[in-house]
Design a protein around this motif. Sequence first.
Motif, PDB file in Angstrom:
ATOM      1  N   CYS A 138      -6.877 -39.210  37.831  1.00  0.00           N
ATOM      2  CA  CYS A 138      -6.742 -37.943  37.244  1.00  0.00           C
ATOM      3  C   CYS A 138      -7.825 -37.041  37.372  1.00  0.00           C
ATOM      4  O   CYS A 138      -8.044 -35.845  36.947  1.00  0.00           O
ATOM      5  CB  CYS A 138      -6.347 -38.176  35.793  1.00  0.00           C
ATOM      6  SG  CYS A 138      -4.606 -38.870  35.523  1.00  0.00           S
TER       7      CYS A 138
ATOM      8  N   GLN B 148      -1.950 -37.319  36.710  1.00  0.00           N
ATOM      9  CA  GLN B 148      -1.749 -36.974  35.307  1.00  0.00           C
ATOM     10  C   GLN B 148      -0.355 -37.264  34.909  1.00  0.00           C
ATOM     11  O   GLN B 148       0.187 -37.511  33.820  1.00  0.00           O
ATOM     12  CB  GLN B 148      -1.985 -35.584  35.348  1.00  0.00           C
ATOM     13  CG  GLN B 148      -3.913 -35.316  35.235  1.00  0.00           C
ATOM     14  CD  GLN B 148      -4.118 -33.968  35.664  1.00  0.00           C
ATOM     15  OE1 GLN B 148      -3.298 -33.020  35.398  1.00  0.00           O
ATOM     16  NE2 GLN B 148      -5.418 -33.938  35.961  1.00  0.00           N
TER      17      GLN B 148
ATOM     18  N   THR C 261      -5.846 -33.331  31.667  1.00  0.00           N
ATOM     19  CA  THR C 261      -5.232 -34.603  31.413  1.00  0.00           C
ATOM     20  C   THR C 261      -4.980 -34.624  29.677  1.00  0.00           C
ATOM     21  O   THR C 261      -4.143 -35.155  29.221  1.00  0.00           O
ATOM     22  CB  THR C 261      -6.017 -35.788  31.842  1.00  0.00           C
ATOM     23  OG1 THR C 261      -6.117 -35.867  33.307  1.00  0.00           O
ATOM     24  CG2 THR C 261      -5.329 -37.104  31.396  1.00  0.00           C
TER      25      THR C 261
END
Length: 1415
Positions: free
Chosen positions: A624, A636, A676
């Motif tokens: 991510c 993500q 994220t």
Amino acid sequence: MFSQDNTTVSNIQGALKSMCILEPDLILPSILERAGPALEALVETQRTIAVIKALGAVAPAMVCRHIYYPGAKHLLPIMELLLPGIDLNDPLKTFCTTAFIVEVSQYVKFGELTNPEDSTNVDIDTGLTGPQLPTVEFRLPSKMSFGDDADYSKDEQDTLLITMSEQIADWVAAFLRRVILLFENLPEEGANGAAGGQTEVNLVDAVCGAFSQICVHLSDPLYDMVLNMVFDYASNNVRTNAVRAIHQLVECIANANPQKTLTKFLPYCAQNIRTELDHGASSVRTTSLNSVALPADATLHWNLAILRGSMFNDGKMTLKYRRELLDLFKLLHKKALSKRGFSSAGKLLSSTLLTLTHTYPLENKFVNLNEWNSEEFRANHHQHWGRLYSPNDVQPSWHVPDTDEIDFALEVFRDLVEPTLVSLDALLEPGVSRDATWRNDFCRHLSIVRNAFAGIPTLVKEVITAEELREAAISSDILNEIPEMIASIDPLKSGFALDDPKDPRHQYMTNLKRRFGEFLHKASLSLLSQDEENILDAVLMLIRSIRTYMIEYGDSRDSYYVQLDRYHNELNITRQYANQKVWPRAVLVRRARLYHAARLRWNSVERKRGPLEDQLIQDVTEWCLWNYATVRQASQGLLDSLCSTFDGLRRRTLATLYKALDPGTDDDRMKGALWTLNTSAFAKYAMGEPTLATELIEKLFACQHNEKPSIQEAVAALAETCLSGFIEPCYVVYEVENPYVPKAIFRLRACLKAGPTDELVKKCAAKRGKRVQLWNDSVARTTQVVLKAAESSKTHWKYSVVAIRYLRSLIRRDAPMTPSHVRYLVKATHNSHSTMRYYAQRAVMKISRFIKLRTFSHSPSDLALERNRNPLKCKVPVTMPSYDLTSQWLAEYKTPLDLAKAQREPILREKFTTGWLAWPDSTNAYLVPPSSSAIHPWEIDNEGALTALRELTTQASYWKDVAKHYASENHAEVIVQDHASCVKSIFQLLEDEPFEALRPTLESLLSDNDQNKQRGAAEFVAGLLSGSKHWPADKRLKLWDWFKPYIPKAFDQGNNDMISIWSSFLEYSFYNKDPRRMQPMVDYLFEKFNSVDFNAESTFDVVKVLSFFRAFYEELSWKFAPWTDEVLRRCWPEISSEHDDVLSHISELMAFCDKIMAMATQYFCTYHRGLYHEGRVLELVKRFKIWRAERLPGVRAFQSTYDRVGVLVCRWLFQAIHDTNAASTFDYVLPLMPELFRFTEINDNDDLAHRAKVLLNRMCGVMPPRPLLNPILDSIFTGIQTSPVVCRCLDDEVVEVREMAATTLTGILRVSPRRSVLALKDRFVRLAKSSSLPDRKSPTYTNALRQRHAAILGICALIESYPYTVERWMPELLTGVLAEHTKTHQDTWHEDSRRFTEEQLTALSTLLTGSSYYA
């Protein structure tokens, strides 16, 4: 049913379905009579679609023999007419057609109704049979219409159906050809394998869904025909634009009979695949998702799609080809090197394993399988059409994997997957060159392994031990809770093939999957260390593989939510009546599949999270934060999905994400962490847990070090998400005692086998106390962190806005506020940034509200529910509820307040909203505070906050700074209520303490005539007066003594801009307030109102007074009732004022008074009648006759009293007709009706005529009171009786009059007897024939032309008076007029046609010559 409105069409379809079930012999023939011509000869696509939708609604009457036995014979003709509906160029029509076919196909069997012994094959290639009909004693009609159902007996109906069944094979073949034609015309497929856009994808899905339903219900000969046709097309064509489509087409026939499909297609496809691979197909190495397939690989992809479609149903049928399939998988793995090649091979492997190992229904025929195969059903299946089942009668056939199928699946893993894992491990060895070949091998091998594990979501059951559950509870996302209070679920039996952990096969697959997971972790570590773009495709394949390992379990391939949506859709389509207990068998099979998916979903809710899963979660978190956006986005999305599956993931991941926000972190890594965290799974989780929120907020404010715009954009998005999940801390609810809870617990204990022990309850309560203390400590730390960031001079203004929003949310009702917190928010009320001021003012209001709440609340529940128990607020019992009591209390508003009495008795009523219809047992009223002391000292815990507030607001400099912003130029024409409410909140808490500091600034503003200064002054005064509501009486009197001298100066300014400012001041001041609290202001307004000259030379003074007075009475609403008579006596002599604005105000006042006096009337509940202005209306009726005689002629007409009062009346009634008391207006309109009609006929005052027309038009939309129905009907019948007058108006000299007369005649004819219609028809036809046109130069030409126009308008009115039916006299009338028109204009048509527009010519051509529809 032909409406353009979707809601109307939907309701009509529901009505048609219900009616066709109740009375099918009335509904179905009518629909069919319209459907035939509409589908054969119509150019309007919208009408075609409407007919198809209507046919879908009445489909049960055609296919359900128990609903309407004769309806079945119409099915095949309708379906033949619908064949052109399969049209790529008209998606909506295709969707409607396929929906109809799906609806009828689930009720019938497609097969010939003859004895198989009497049938002979006439075409082996197509499978068509030639029936020999049995001899019957019934002669078929030469031509059958849709409306002759009653002419045949049941036996004759069956014979007709048997005869028609000969054509079923032709229809099925024709339908399949239409489907194939649609596939051939699809656009070329893209890199993702989809042909065209989403519309084309949905179109293919819809067509294949209909075809699948047909295939399931085909007889054996017809199925062989379809199978041969599909095989013939698939084996003789290769279409690059229809690879996905041919896969779905083959799936349809495989779903109906997998054995025949595999026998037909598998050897052919396997041979072609081998041949293509041997000749170099898919030999070019590619790995990119955007790579387009080469033309040379088309045949390989075509055959792979066909073979994958053949594997759709019944894994037992594949065992016959076990060795051939395994060899084919190995060959594909070895030689399919292109991205699409090895992806298709992986999908083929996944589909095969899913077919082998999954539990699913094998068929969804409309009858049970044993009945389907019976001889009686084969011969007489038409008598079973529309069969419905109760759930207990359904006998579904399930595919349950047996030992041979499981062994085949394990053999695939041993011979193919396990060696591939060895090859993958070798690719990660040190020293291996990671070039394009390595990348291709990595993706190719991993694709095979990933798809193999994706195909066995229900092969091996995951076992979670009690020890693992205890360990999971310790690291759960639920913080500060004892393990006993963290629930776990017991697994259900849901068809896992290997559910015994001691089974060697279970152990083998478990170990192999763990080996797969270990490789994924090893590959992640290896690729994370290699930061290069050329491994991008490998990383994306790795992330997809991690998704398969972590998520593909249970219902991942048979989604519960997908099955739920499909089940509900099928219920809605097949529902015939409310509370239906029997359903088509396919719906009940779908329900069984839904229940199975629900059990799988239950078992996949709680997944085991061991050390390997934690490592993979950490790997996904690192991806991510990687350098490339495509990888970050994919990771993500995966991490967000994992959060809903694995408990404890968010708690474990936050530390890594926070670390990526530290200064010095790479920009891409920081950006990945921010986006994220911005997902709801993380941001709202962290902000909703007080012990985690502090660190997230601290990290958020620390992001100021990176000024990159893309990062600051991510910070702004994250801050907004966090704010939406950050609510006011309030834990007082845990102190609220609910008396019903112990009773519920007592009853619950009786239901439990082993209830909770007292020790566990005590342990849980002690943990709750510690948890609440942790929350309180965390909130205090969060407040300090945010306050420190907000007060820092280094904080950017955008972050300051976020900080003040947090600080506003951190104002608590269950704990006192700190002085520093309050001090910052009060200082921010004069911040230079407008957004900061906005939130600061809202925060000050919240502070004031919660200090009052904490002071006046009596219990924790009062705090939790925000119940403010003001000691001055009293409950006054209503002992004798009556109309007289209402009148008495209303009259008290007019009497000035007796302070001594008001301090003893609660007589102030702010919100007098009840009593006009029904009195409650008690009502709220207020006392006036004592003369010399405050009502109550504020809570001692809030003394620090009050001290901070007092220190700032008692300084003159504070108010000067605030006034700069209040009085700044902002183009506002009214006061800003937030400004006034903020001032109000301060003076509510501190009473008159800040007044002396404010006074110099306020007096300066009041003495300045500038618009902005006056607006600022009005805001201060409005807040000051409202805040003094509960001051001690002497302080309040002192305040009014100061403000009284400023009232005339403020309200007498000669500036138009001041009117809206001080009007809004009055609206704010009198809102929900007893007018006796504002007695000086009331006295001043009435003094000006009674003394103003309504006919002064300048309108400014009177308009100003009336504007202020309107603001006053509108805010008082019903409380203004005691003044209405007095006010109207003052205004009534002025109804003929020379000023238009004055008339407007008087009309508004009349409408307002009528409304509030209707509420006060004693007989409101019986009839809402207009009685208040009755005397004035009757006076107007008399005086209008005089004024009409005195009316000035010509251009001076608008100055007449008649016209001025007429405009006032129209304004008044127009406003009343749009209010809640609209029905009462009829009492005023009926006496004035003749005058209103006269207003519409005035030619020299367009304004009055227009207002009268609009008023009469709007009256038509109001339901009149019942006592007025007869007078209104009398007026209508009078209009009917005067229709000859309307007919004479058709010959009027003015064209507009003639057209309006025609419209009026249409409405009259709709409620007239038919004999009068026929008389008028004869009259207009004679007039049309006798009105020949002379030469244009003739002096009689104009009269003749007008006479012919009158005849045509009359004929049009006749036709339009029957919009939904065709009367017997209408065809002759239409054809005669059109024929006469064509005959008299054919010689000069080349010139006359130029007078028509293109649309008019098309419409005329349709009427004269008809049209044809070709799909």
